[in-house]
Design an enzyme around this catalytic site. Structure first.
Site, PDB file in Angstrom:
ATOM      1  N   HIS A   1      -6.405  -6.988  -1.256  1.00 43.74           N
ATOM      2  CA  HIS A   1      -6.592  -5.543  -1.374  1.00 43.74           C
ATOM      3  C   HIS A   1      -5.781  -5.008  -2.550  1.00 43.74           C
ATOM      4  O   HIS A   1      -4.715  -5.551  -2.872  1.00 43.74           O
ATOM      5  CB  HIS A   1      -6.163  -4.852  -0.073  1.00 43.74           C
ATOM      6  CG  HIS A   1      -6.857  -5.394   1.142  1.00 43.74           C
ATOM      7  ND1 HIS A   1      -6.268  -6.324   1.978  1.00 43.74           N
ATOM      8  CD2 HIS A   1      -8.100  -5.168   1.628  1.00 43.74           C
ATOM      9  CE1 HIS A   1      -7.118  -6.635   2.951  1.00 43.74           C
ATOM     10  NE2 HIS A   1      -8.238  -5.958   2.757  1.00 43.74           N
TER      11      HIS A   1
ATOM     12  N   ASP B   1      -4.669 -13.095   1.763  1.00 42.64           N
ATOM     13  CA  ASP B   1      -5.889 -12.707   2.475  1.00 42.64           C
ATOM     14  C   ASP B   1      -7.151 -12.835   1.619  1.00 42.64           C
ATOM     15  O   ASP B   1      -8.255 -12.587   2.121  1.00 42.64           O
ATOM     16  CB  ASP B   1      -5.775 -11.305   3.103  1.00 42.64           C
ATOM     17  CG  ASP B   1      -5.143 -10.277   2.199  1.00 42.64           C
ATOM     18  OD1 ASP B   1      -4.869 -10.595   1.030  1.00 42.64           O
ATOM     19  OD2 ASP B   1      -4.915  -9.142   2.663  1.00 42.64           O
TER      20      ASP B   1
ATOM     21  N   ASP C   1      -2.729 -10.034  -3.457  1.00 41.30           N
ATOM     22  CA  ASP C   1      -3.339  -9.693  -2.165  1.00 41.30           C
ATOM     23  C   ASP C   1      -4.810  -9.330  -2.379  1.00 41.30           C
ATOM     24  O   ASP C   1      -5.179  -8.803  -3.430  1.00 41.30           O
ATOM     25  CB  ASP C   1      -2.566  -8.510  -1.539  1.00 41.30           C
ATOM     26  CG  ASP C   1      -2.988  -8.221  -0.111  1.00 41.30           C
ATOM     27  OD1 ASP C   1      -2.291  -8.666   0.818  1.00 41.30           O
ATOM     28  OD2 ASP C   1      -4.018  -7.531   0.083  1.00 41.30           O
TER      29      ASP C   1
ATOM     30  N   HIS D   1       0.810  -1.229   0.000  1.00 41.05           N
ATOM     31  CA  HIS D   1       0.000   0.000   0.000  1.00 41.05           C
ATOM     32  C   HIS D   1       0.844   1.280   0.000  1.00 41.05           C
ATOM     33  O   HIS D   1       0.303   2.372  -0.119  1.00 41.05           O
ATOM     34  CB  HIS D   1      -0.939   0.010   1.209  1.00 41.05           C
ATOM     35  CG  HIS D   1      -2.002  -1.043   1.138  1.00 41.05           C
ATOM     36  ND1 HIS D   1      -2.875  -1.144   0.074  1.00 41.05           N
ATOM     37  CD2 HIS D   1      -2.326  -2.069   1.975  1.00 41.05           C
ATOM     38  CE1 HIS D   1      -3.686  -2.183   0.263  1.00 41.05           C
ATOM     39  NE2 HIS D   1      -3.370  -2.760   1.402  1.00 41.05           N
TER      40      HIS D   1
HETATM   41  C1  SP5 Z   1      -1.274  -5.544   3.551  1.00 38.23           C
HETATM   42  C2  SP5 Z   1      -2.737  -5.586   3.727  1.00 38.23           C
HETATM   43  O1  SP5 Z   1      -3.362  -6.616   3.503  1.00 38.23           O
HETATM   44  N1  SP5 Z   1      -3.306  -4.480   4.201  1.00 38.23           N
HETATM   45  C3  SP5 Z   1      -4.724  -4.420   4.296  1.00 38.23           C
HETATM   46  C4  SP5 Z   1      -5.154  -3.515   5.347  1.00 38.23           C
HETATM   47  C5  SP5 Z   1      -6.622  -3.351   5.267  1.00 38.23           C
HETATM   48  N2  SP5 Z   1      -7.146  -2.891   6.482  1.00 38.23           N
HETATM   49  C6  SP5 Z   1      -8.449  -2.349   6.283  1.00 38.23           C
HETATM   50  C7  SP5 Z   1      -9.190  -2.160   7.541  1.00 38.23           C
HETATM   51  C8  SP5 Z   1     -10.544  -1.617   7.245  1.00 38.23           C
HETATM   52  C9  SP5 Z   1     -11.336  -1.381   8.487  1.00 38.23           C
HETATM   53  N3  SP5 Z   1     -11.764  -2.601   9.080  1.00 38.23           N
HETATM   54  C10 SP5 Z   1     -12.480  -2.394  10.283  1.00 38.23           C
HETATM   55  C11 SP5 Z   1     -12.222  -3.497  11.263  1.00 38.23           C
HETATM   56  C12 SP5 Z   1     -11.916  -2.940  12.599  1.00 38.23           C
HETATM   57  N4  SP5 Z   1     -10.952  -3.761  13.263  1.00 38.23           N
HETATM   58 ZN    ZN Z   2      -4.446  -7.300   1.952  1.00 31.38          ZN
END
Ligand code: SP5
Ligand code: ZN
Length: 362
Positions: free
Chosen positions: A209, A297, A207, A171
């Protein structure tokens, strides 16, 4: 049968132990924890992958994809935070931003570099979920060293190398960090391979995301083509603002970026077809090397994504990428189900090896 893929490893990852992710102002438990990499290591040890320790590499490789100002900030943020007494008062034990250099705030004006750490953080962080603690910089630097050591192995003739990078990196843009990432391990590796080979390189991000960091870094360049398959940000998923199908690169890089956003709930059939599509798309650019940003993931059991991929799907994806027959650096990204993360990575690497075997035998 080609030799088992070497696993490049840095013990420094354990120095990064985030306590909490601040989500809509609320402390929620951190998920990007040391147990992730340790579980991968244990599984790949059992599978017989030889371990290669990460060796230190100079900052030049980082400066090729990141602003010096970001590197300086990350390297010094924790000690400045501590020196300012912020863990004691107001009582925040990790570096977290509160005010952001948002484009709508700045307009055409270049932001200043605030003197206080707690204000300066908002120049470099794009979310509140990526805390910096006492060992974060050493861990992030170790992850880049792992990616660069994997590049060294591949440039010396190893067909493939896997860097067990933690924290992840995909990211991170040229000048800003977030999404649980601090330095863009995969982008550093891709640029290193490109510069050394003096030839185009492909970066494919599996990934769950969107790989917004490499997209931004290479968006206007034709020499590192970037493809990403991920859950549709338009359906409500991180990184929310980016990762749509219309983002195809610009200027000299027009056509050199490809996003395949998938609906939440997508499983092996859809996901593996998208990975194959990215592999064929990237091959048309005739790259001389490949970087795989291997987040796992997208797996069904993962708490951070709604995709429903299985270990077989990851194996099939690995197979499709291995069949490209390119010198390949695989870099670990996300994957948050510690019980299955090792088996998922192993399945992807086994698939990669079998795809590669097909072309070396035939
Ligand atoms: C490297 C990677 O996979 N990063 C992804 C990070 C995504 N995080 C997003 C979180 C979005 C909010 N989720 C709310 C849950 C509260 N714990
Ligand atoms: Zn991710």
């Amino acid at each position: 049968m080609p030799a088992a893929i070497p696993l490049v490893w840095s013990d420094a990852h354990r120095l990064h132990e985030p306590r909490a992710e601040l989500f809509i102002g609320v402390r929620t438990p951190a998920v990007e924890l040391p147990a992730r990499a340790d579980a991968i290591r244990a599984e790949l040890d059992r599978a017989g992958h030889p371990v290669v320790p990460a060796t230190p590499h100079p900052d030049a490789a980082l400066e090729a994809v990141h602003d010096r100002a970001l590197l300086d900030f990350l390297a010094g943020a924790w000690s400045e935070w501590e020196a300012a007494g912020l863990p004691a008062a107001p009582g925040q034990p990790e570096v977290i931003p509160y005010f952001f250099a948002h484009p709508g705030l700045l307009g055409p004006i270049e932001p200043a570099l605030p003197v206080e750490t707690w204000a300066r953080t908002g120049r470099f962080a794009f979310d509140t979920m990526t805390p910096i603690g006492p060992g974060t910089w050493e861990a992030a630097r170790g992850a880049v060293d792992a990616a660069l050591t994997a590049c060294d192995l591949v440039l010396a003739g190893s067909p493939t190398a896997y860097a067990c990078c933690r924290p992840p990196g995909h990211h991170v843009t040229r000048g800003a960090y977030g999404g649980g990432c601090y330095l863009n391990n995969a982008a550093v590796a891709a640029e290193r391979l490109r510069a050394t080979l003096r030839a185009p390189v492909a970066l494919i991000d599996l990934d769950a995301h969107h790989g917004n960091g490499a997209q931004a870094i290479f968006y206007d360049r034709p020499d590192v083509v970037c493809g990403s398959v991920h859950v549709d940000p338009g359906a409500g998923w991180f990184p929310h603002f980016l990762g749509f199908a219309g983002e195809e690169g610009e200027g000299a890089g027009r056509g050199g970026n490809r996003n395949l956003p998938l609906a939440p709930g997508s499983g092996d059939d859809t996901w593996v077809a998208a990975v194959r599509e990215l592999a064929w798309w990237a091959a048309a650019f005739e790259p001389r090397a490949l970087v795989v940003a291997l987040g796992v993931d997208a797996a069904a059991a993962d708490p951070e994504s709604p995709l429903r991929v299985t270990a077989d799907g990851l194996g099939a994806a690995g197979h499709a990428l291995g069949a490209l027959g390119l010198p390949t650096v695989v870099v670990q990204e996300g994957g948050y189900d510690v019980a299955s993360i090792g088996a998922l990575v192993r399945a992807a690497l086994d698939g990669f090896r079998s795809g590669r075997e097909e072309i070396t035998d035939g």
